[in-house]
Design a protein around this motif. Structure first.
Motif, PDB file in Angstrom:
ATOM      1  N   ALA A   1       0.828  -1.203   0.000  1.00 25.88           N
ATOM      2  CA  ALA A   1       0.000   0.000   0.000  1.00 25.88           C
ATOM      3  C   ALA A   1       0.866   1.257   0.000  1.00 25.88           C
ATOM      4  N   ARG A   2       1.922   1.245   0.807  1.00 25.23           N
ATOM      5  CA  ARG A   2       2.823   2.411   0.835  1.00 25.23           C
ATOM      6  C   ARG A   2       3.532   2.590  -0.500  1.00 25.23           C
ATOM      7  N   LEU A   3       3.950   1.467  -1.114  1.00 24.27           N
ATOM      8  CA  LEU A   3       4.617   1.554  -2.411  1.00 24.27           C
ATOM      9  C   LEU A   3       3.667   2.104  -3.463  1.00 24.27           C
ATOM     10  N   LEU A   4       2.449   1.598  -3.519  1.00 20.46           N
ATOM     11  CA  LEU A   4       1.476   2.076  -4.501  1.00 20.46           C
ATOM     12  C   LEU A   4       1.202   3.565  -4.316  1.00 20.46           C
ATOM     13  N   HIS A   5       1.156   4.009  -3.064  1.00 21.15           N
ATOM     14  CA  HIS A   5       0.890   5.432  -2.810  1.00 21.15           C
ATOM     15  C   HIS A   5       2.026   6.293  -3.354  1.00 21.15           C
ATOM     16  N   ARG A   6       3.270   5.898  -3.119  1.00 22.77           N
ATOM     17  CA  ARG A   6       4.392   6.696  -3.594  1.00 22.77           C
ATOM     18  C   ARG A   6       4.512   6.665  -5.114  1.00 22.77           C
ATOM     19  N   VAL A   7       4.220   5.512  -5.699  1.00 23.19           N
ATOM     20  CA  VAL A   7       4.245   5.432  -7.161  1.00 23.19           C
ATOM     21  C   VAL A   7       3.144   6.309  -7.750  1.00 23.19           C
ATOM     22  N   GLY A   8       1.970   6.313  -7.108  1.00 21.51           N
ATOM     23  CA  GLY A   8       0.898   7.195  -7.552  1.00 21.51           C
ATOM     24  C   GLY A   8       1.296   8.659  -7.456  1.00 21.51           C
ATOM     25  N   GLN A   9       1.985   9.026  -6.364  1.00 22.57           N
ATOM     26  CA  GLN A   9       2.452  10.405  -6.226  1.00 22.57           C
ATOM     27  C   GLN A   9       3.437  10.771  -7.330  1.00 22.57           C
ATOM     28  N   TYR A  10       4.321   9.833  -7.658  1.00 24.33           N
ATOM     29  CA  TYR A  10       5.290  10.079  -8.732  1.00 24.33           C
ATOM     30  C   TYR A  10       4.571  10.310 -10.059  1.00 24.33           C
ATOM     31  N   GLN A  11       3.597   9.454 -10.383  1.00 23.50           N
ATOM     32  CA  GLN A  11       2.859   9.617 -11.630  1.00 23.50           C
ATOM     33  C   GLN A  11       2.049  10.909 -11.628  1.00 23.50           C
ATOM     34  N   GLU A  12       1.496  11.266 -10.485  1.00 23.91           N
ATOM     35  CA  GLU A  12       0.718  12.509 -10.389  1.00 23.91           C
ATOM     36  C   GLU A  12       1.590  13.720 -10.705  1.00 23.91           C
ATOM     37  N   HIS A  13       2.792  13.745 -10.164  1.00 22.30           N
ATOM     38  CA  HIS A  13       3.644  14.911 -10.379  1.00 22.30           C
ATOM     39  C   HIS A  13       4.322  14.879 -11.742  1.00 22.30           C
ATOM     40  N   ARG A  14       4.190  13.778 -12.459  1.00 20.34           N
ATOM     41  CA  ARG A  14       4.567  13.757 -13.874  1.00 20.34           C
ATOM     42  C   ARG A  14       3.365  14.118 -14.745  1.00 20.34           C
TER      43      ARG A  14
ATOM     44  N   LEU B   1      -6.581  -2.001  -1.318  1.00 24.11           N
ATOM     45  CA  LEU B   1      -5.708  -2.677  -0.358  1.00 24.11           C
ATOM     46  C   LEU B   1      -5.928  -2.145   1.054  1.00 24.11           C
ATOM     47  N   ARG B   2      -6.022  -0.829   1.188  1.00 22.26           N
ATOM     48  CA  ARG B   2      -6.250  -0.241   2.514  1.00 22.26           C
ATOM     49  C   ARG B   2      -7.596  -0.693   3.084  1.00 22.26           C
ATOM     50  N   GLY B   3      -8.572  -0.886   2.199  1.00 23.83           N
ATOM     51  CA  GLY B   3      -9.887  -1.296   2.662  1.00 23.83           C
ATOM     52  C   GLY B   3      -9.907  -2.672   3.295  1.00 23.83           C
ATOM     53  N   LEU B   4      -8.886  -3.494   3.011  1.00 21.37           N
ATOM     54  CA  LEU B   4      -8.821  -4.827   3.604  1.00 21.37           C
ATOM     55  C   LEU B   4      -8.432  -4.776   5.071  1.00 21.37           C
ATOM     56  N   HIS B   5      -7.908  -3.642   5.503  1.00 20.09           N
ATOM     57  CA  HIS B   5      -7.487  -3.491   6.896  1.00 20.09           C
ATOM     58  C   HIS B   5      -8.419  -2.476   7.555  1.00 20.09           C
ATOM     59  N   THR B   6      -9.413  -2.969   8.256  1.00 16.06           N
ATOM     60  CA  THR B   6     -10.493  -2.110   8.765  1.00 16.06           C
ATOM     61  C   THR B   6     -10.016  -1.109   9.802  1.00 16.06           C
ATOM     62  N   ASP B   7      -8.880  -1.358  10.437  1.00 16.92           N
ATOM     63  CA  ASP B   7      -8.404  -0.435  11.461  1.00 16.92           C
ATOM     64  C   ASP B   7      -7.427   0.613  10.917  1.00 16.92           C
ATOM     65  N   ASP B   8      -7.144   0.560   9.614  1.00 16.52           N
ATOM     66  CA  ASP B   8      -6.209   1.517   9.019  1.00 16.52           C
ATOM     67  C   ASP B   8      -6.977   2.737   8.514  1.00 16.52           C
ATOM     68  N   TYR B   9      -7.547   3.507   9.446  1.00 20.23           N
ATOM     69  CA  TYR B   9      -8.390   4.644   9.063  1.00 20.23           C
ATOM     70  C   TYR B   9      -7.590   5.729   8.343  1.00 20.23           C
ATOM     71  N   LEU B  10      -6.402   6.021   8.857  1.00 21.58           N
ATOM     72  CA  LEU B  10      -5.602   7.094   8.260  1.00 21.58           C
ATOM     73  C   LEU B  10      -5.177   6.728   6.839  1.00 21.58           C
ATOM     74  N   GLY B  11      -4.693   5.497   6.654  1.00 18.41           N
ATOM     75  CA  GLY B  11      -4.264   5.069   5.327  1.00 18.41           C
ATOM     76  C   GLY B  11      -5.417   5.035   4.345  1.00 18.41           C
ATOM     77  N   ARG B  12      -6.576   4.539   4.791  1.00 18.18           N
ATOM     78  CA  ARG B  12      -7.738   4.455   3.906  1.00 18.18           C
ATOM     79  C   ARG B  12      -8.209   5.843   3.495  1.00 18.18           C
ATOM     80  N   THR B  13      -8.205   6.779   4.436  1.00 15.77           N
ATOM     81  CA  THR B  13      -8.638   8.148   4.132  1.00 15.77           C
ATOM     82  C   THR B  13      -7.651   8.841   3.198  1.00 15.77           C
TER      83      THR B  13
END
Length: 884
Positions: free
Chosen positions: A460-473, A489-501
């Protein structure tokens, strides 16, 4: 001598290596070809003294033999009878393991023996890898370093155009890895094939179809098995024992004379020092249609792993990465995330090198590069990768696929939006694509988490950073794909509120950039509600501020300016909170976006105040200022120029835009989205200044002055056309994901074509833009009204009617009245956009009272623009200049 390439890797060319090629000497770190040698080729004589780096061909195989007909076919395709026959391209295609790369290397070596000119090997398995190799070639040719990779590539194409006789080998081309093959392609990236000149391009690929789209592709050469004669010759070289031809023929026939299978069998026999009959005894029964590579691979694999079990772990890890360019420093530098016992071996460089050598001896792994220069990379044949993955049980697939994810997550830059990190991000993208394609998705029996690795959130962290890279390109379509995967992926972890948001907000941001405003607002408000429900929880305060800022931008695009201002002001109040620390640009960007809202609402003084506020929050750091800050200042210059254009101060607008373009071009490149926006606005300013010059020429009674003014107008229109053409082409290719941006280009193009007297082209462009805006937004959106205003000007010139996307048939006056109604309904009675509408209505009406009324309305709005306290206007401003 030392040259610096674009990745910061030093390329050491020792002067002692002069003489590797006959007639070659080392000068200033490069080789100079002396074409006046009696043995020089005709092509070399046309080049003069050309600085050529030593060839970077892969180490030649000692066992290559045969393929004489294929070599003749390549030479016939690439070496025409006449000198300087343009660019010639030959494509060698075939299944994996057919020996395409070896054939290309053999042709390149033969080429070097007869023609002393540039020969360069390029790894083309991905667009990012190929571009990196081309930039390395540019550096080796002495092309000056530039922050923009596109500028470097254009200079490289120019160098090749002026220096005939070169050969470029594009190895392992895959679908899309060289960019568009023709101008009709919807691929918006720059093509990575040479554009002009006199040279040869040899392509190896598994892709058989699709090459007819490139006019320079002259020959397709299919590669299959070696055949009995060539295969027997190969085995005689590879198997150094007393085996009879009959035994070798039996082995070759068993393996269908398939090159990769023969190589692996020969490596096994040499490594184990067994006889051919003994190897045949170990081969299992092979039924018809069997995969011979799978059989020879398993024999080699079992032998290596029996002697060194850690070798199996290294192969498993590499099987989930890209098939080439696995950097040694990436593996060892992030070994902490690698499972033991492989991690323990990585702690000892000598032990790790021993494992690599063992795999290399059995043709299971290929090593290239120089350890002294920290350039060592590993490659594994895609067929070998496939069989390694196939032989793993479920638990092993989970463990090693997740280990590859963790390795990339540790290696991928933590701040991928920074311009200085782009090269590293580009180099890792092939591995990101590979690991997400082959990821094992399952839950452990023990802890019921996603994957067997210790850190299931790494992906999930890798996908987020790759998305940020593509966004700034500015590749928002790909960014949306990555952020959507992260959200799932974040939705599979119900207690990961910050990551999901966070993922939800990222998805909303990409939808906003693609003009999917209803969905963007829905996602953004959902993320905002999540933030508000976790008030006081660490991490949610900055997220809430970013949600408010994005909501302000979405509402601005929907022309809900009051709500947009409220959202943005709340965001700024959160940014000013002492409870959290912010990135340098966060507060300044929020101030800039507040200015954008005021500008769109027609409140130009307030817009300039906020642009200045954003500038004030970015104290200059002189030569140490980060590139991101330089680009942001250029964005503010662009925004101030747009305000100057709204007020009719075209001189100031042109100067600000030209200054901004220098920064964007130098730091983002000519094909970058933000650079194209500056070009688009600058072209429109030049068009308006040309129209002003023509109007003055018509009014003057001095013949020479009239000629000069008309010439000046033509020159400005030509410059505008040169600027706008590439921008329209870029957005045309990206129109499926960013149609609204393409429509904005069509608006500018329509007005330019009108100024050039090309009325039908102007009508076509503006009607297409009107249809796009109605579909992307709604029939009553101000963006559509701007198009209608421009369309009205064309209809005044033609005197005809058109049918709008709503089905209405309208003339000039009806079109302009429709634009007026939208502007007044959505933006109020005194918005600057109404000036052009009223002045054009005054042109097309015959009623004197109505004409005077329209001119009066336009004059009152312009006077209101100048009644505000604004920075000192440029002397070129005229009270009658109207924004378009």
């Amino acid at each position: 001598m030392i040259a610096q390439d674009t990745d910061g890797i030093r390329l050491v060319e020792l002067a002692s290596s002069a003489g590797v090629l006959g007639g070659v000497s080392a000068i200033s770190g490069y080789f100079v070809v002396h074409p006046r040698s009696p043995h020089s080729s005709d092509e070399a004589e046309t080049q003069g003294s050309l600085y050529v780096p030593p060839p970077n061909l892969p180490d030649p195989s000692r066992y290559f033999t045969g393929r004489k007909q294929e070599l003749r076919d390549i030479a016939k395709a690439l070496r025409p009878g006449r000198r300087n026959g343009g660019i010639r391209i030959a494509v060698v295609h075939g299944l994996a393991g057919a020996g395409k790369s070896q054939l290309a290397a053999a042709y390149a070596e033969e080429r070097l023996r007869h023609h002393r000119s540039l020969v360069w090997w390029l790894s083309a398995s991905s667009y990012e890898r190929l571009r990196s190799d081309l930039l390395e070639l540019a550096a080796c040719l002495g092309i000056p370093e530039h922050d923009s990779k596109n500028v470097m590539l254009n200079r490289l194409w120019g160098k090749l155009r002026d220096s005939p006789g070169w050969l470029l080998v594009y190895d392992d081309v895959r679908r899309g890895s060289i960019g568009p093959l023709n101008e009709e392609s919807e691929d918006s990236r720059q093509s990575l094939l040479p554009r002009a000149g006199h040279g040869e391009v040899l392509i190896t690929t598994q892709q058989r179809e699709g090459w007819d789209g490139h006019r320079a592709v002259s020959t397709l050469i299919e590669l299959s098995d070696l055949g009995a004669a060539d295969g027997l010759a190969f085995l005689r070289l590879r198997v150094d024992d007393e085996s009879s031809d009959g035994q070798l023929e039996k082995l070759g026939a068993q393996l269908d004379w398939w090159p990769l299978a023969l190589e692996q069998a020969g490596a096994y026999i040499a490594g184990t020092e067994i006889s051919v009959p003994e190897y045949l005894h170990r081969l299992p029964d092979l039924p018809k249609g069997r995969n011979v590579v799978a059989v020879t691979f398993r024999l080699a694999f079992e032998r290596v792993t029996a002697a060194d079990p850690v070798a199996e772990d290294l192969m498993r890890l590499c099987s989930f990465l890209a098939s080439e360019d696995v950097r040694k420093d990436m593996l060892l530098g992030n070994r902490a995330v690698v499972p033991s016992p492989l991690r323990d071996v990585m702690e000892d460089p000598a032990a790790f090198n021993h494992v690599v050598r063992r795999l290399s001896d059995y043709s299971l792994l290929r090593r290239t590069g120089d350890s002294r220069l920290n350039t060592v990379t590993y490659a594994m044949h895609p067929q070998v990768q496939f069989h390694v993955r196939q032989d793993m049980d479920e638990e092993s697939r989970l463990l090693w696929s997740q280990a590859a994810v963790q390795l990339l997550e540790a290696a991928f830059p933590k701040r991928p939006w920074q311009l200085d990190q782009r090269i590293m991000c580009e180099g890792l993208m092939p591995h990101v694509v590979a690991v997400t394609a082959e990821l094992a998705w399952a839950a452990d029996a023990g802890d019921h988490e996603l994957g067997a690795a210790r850190d299931p959130q790494a992906l999930a962290r890798l996908l987020h950073r790759v998305g940020q890279y593509q966004e700034h390109r500015c590749d928002w379509s790909r960014a949306l794909d990555y952020f959507n995967q992260e959200a799932v992926l974040r939705g599979l972890h119900t207690d990961d509120y910050l990551g999901r948001t966070t993922a939800r907000l990222s998805v909303a941001n990409q939808r906003y950039r693609r003009a999917q405003l209803a969905k963007a607002e829905q996602e953004c408000r959902a993320a905002l509600n999540e933030c508000e429900s976790h008030e006081g929880v660490p991490g949610f305060l900055p997220l809430r501020a970013n949600c408010q800022r994005l909501l302000g931008g979405i509402l601005r695009e929907r022309a809900k300016f009051t709500e947009a201002l409220e959202a943005m002001e709340l965001a700024i109040s959160l940014y000013e909170s002492p409870e959290a620390r912010w990135e340098d640009l966060d507060r300044a960007v929020a101030e800039q976006e507040l200015g954008l809202i005021h500008r769109n609402a027609g409140q130009l003084r307030q817009a300039l105040e906020h642009y200045q506020g954003a500038e004030d929050r970015m104290p200059s750091q002189g030569s140490e200022e980060p590139r991101d800050h330089l680009v942001f200042r250029a964005m503010l210059q662009r925004d101030r120029a747009i305000v100057a254009q709204d007020r009719g101060d075209l001189g100031t607008a042109e100067r600000e835009l030209r200054a901004a373009l220098v920064v964007f071009d130098g730091n983002r490149g000519t094909d970058d989205f933000e650079t194209s926006q500056v070009c688009k606005f600058l072209a429109d300013v030049l068009r308006r200044r040309a129209e002003e010059a023509r109007a003055r020429a018509r009014e003057t009674h001095h013949p020479m002055r009239r000629v000069r003014m008309m010439r000046e107008a033509r020159q400005r229109l030509d410059k505008a056309d040169a600027l706008l053409g590439p921008v329209v082409a870029l957005h045309f290719k990206r129109r499926e994901s960013e149609e609204h941006k393409y429509a904005a280009c069509l608006n500018k193009l329509g007005s330019l074509r009108l100024a050039q007297g090309r009325h039908q082209e102007a009508l076509d462009a503006l009607l297409e833009a009107e249809s796009i805006y109605r579909g992307s937004y709604d029939a009553g959106h101000p963006y559509r009204a701007k198009t209608l205003s421009r369309l009205g000007a064309v209809l005044i010139a033609t005197g005809g009617t058109v049918v709008l996307s709503t089905g209405e048939e309208v003339n000039a006056e009806q079109t302009l009245l429709l634009a007026e109604e939208i502007f007044r309904t959505r933006l109020g009675d005194s918005h600057p956009s109404l000036v052009a509408v009223y002045e054009r209505l005054a042109q097309c009406t015959t009623d004197a009272t109505a004409k005077a009324e329209f001119r009066g309305r336009a004059r009152r709005i312009k006077e209101a623009l100048y009644s505000e306290t604004l920075p000192e206007p440029h002397p070129s401003i005229t009270p009658d200049a109207a924004p378009s």
